[in-house]
Design a protein around this motif. Structure first.
Motif, PDB file in Angstrom:
ATOM      1  N   GLU A  83     -37.032   8.852   5.718  1.00  0.00           N
ATOM      2  CA  GLU A  83     -37.468   8.187   6.947  1.00  0.00           C
ATOM      3  C   GLU A  83     -38.788   7.439   6.729  1.00  0.00           C
ATOM      4  OE1 GLU A  83     -38.801   9.559  11.401  1.00  0.00           O
ATOM      5  OE2 GLU A  83     -37.353  10.812  10.346  1.00  0.00           O
ATOM      6  N   GLU A  86     -38.061   4.315   4.653  1.00  0.00           N
ATOM      7  CA  GLU A  86     -37.423   3.288   5.488  1.00  0.00           C
ATOM      8  C   GLU A  86     -38.453   2.578   6.355  1.00  0.00           C
ATOM      9  OE1 GLU A  86     -34.467   5.552   7.551  1.00  0.00           O
ATOM     10  OE2 GLU A  86     -33.043   5.452   5.878  1.00  0.00           O
ATOM     11  N   ASP A  87     -39.445   3.319   6.844  1.00  0.00           N
ATOM     12  CA  ASP A  87     -40.482   2.721   7.675  1.00  0.00           C
ATOM     13  C   ASP A  87     -41.346   1.754   6.866  1.00  0.00           C
ATOM     14  OD1 ASP A  87     -41.848   2.469  10.197  1.00  0.00           O
ATOM     15  OD2 ASP A  87     -43.472   3.674   9.349  1.00  0.00           O
ATOM     16  N   GLU A  89     -40.188  -0.061   4.531  1.00  0.00           N
ATOM     17  CA  GLU A  89     -39.293  -1.161   4.184  1.00  0.00           C
ATOM     18  C   GLU A  89     -39.353  -1.527   2.713  1.00  0.00           C
ATOM     19  OE1 GLU A  89     -39.395  -4.480   6.934  1.00  0.00           O
ATOM     20  OE2 GLU A  89     -40.170  -3.158   8.497  1.00  0.00           O
ATOM     21  N   LEU A  90     -39.207  -0.514   1.865  1.00  0.00           N
ATOM     22  CA  LEU A  90     -39.234  -0.760   0.407  1.00  0.00           C
ATOM     23  C   LEU A  90     -37.907  -1.246  -0.094  1.00  0.00           C
ATOM     24  CD1 LEU A  90     -41.288   2.315  -0.788  1.00  0.00           C
ATOM     25  CD2 LEU A  90     -42.063  -0.014  -0.509  1.00  0.00           C
TER      26      LEU A  90
END
Length: 90
Positions: A83, A86-87, A89-90
Motif C-alpha cells: 500500500e 502504491e502511494d 507510485e513507483l
C-alpha cells in the motif's frame, strides 16, 4: 539454603517500569534480582558490560525525528508495505 530478606533502594519510576516488564515475562522483582545475583556469582562480576551506548549524533537525531513522526497524529499510515509503495507510485 535459608532465604534472607534484603532491602534495596531505587527510584519509583524504575521499579514500576521494571516490575511491569518482568510481570510480562512471568517474573517478579525478587526472582529477577535472584537471577541477576546468581549470574554475578557465576560470571565473577556483572553479567553484562556497563557503558554508555556509542551512537553518533546523527543517529541520535534520526531516532528523535522518527519518534516525533511516529507520535504525530497527522502522519499518514499504511496497512501494508505494498500500500505504501502504491502511494509512492513507483
Amino acid at each position: 539454603m535459608a532465604n534472607v530478606t534484603t532491602s534495596i533502594r531505587m527510584d519509583a519510576d524504575t521499579k514500576k517500569a521494571a516490575t511491569e516488564l518482568l510481570n510480562d515475562l512471568g517474573l517478579d522483582l525478587s526472582s529477577a534480582v535472584n537471577i541477576f545475583l546468581k549470574q554475578v556469582v557465576l560470571q565473577g562480576g556483572l553479567p553484562f558490560q556497563v557503558k554508555y551506548p556509542q551512537y553518533k549524533q546523527e543517529v541520535l537525531e534520526a531516532m528523535e525525528e522518527a519518534k516525533a513522526i511516529s507520535h504525530n497524529p497527522e502522519t499518514k499510515s499504511y496497512g501494508s508495505f505494498v500500500e505504501a509503495l502504491e502511494d509512492m507510485e513507483l
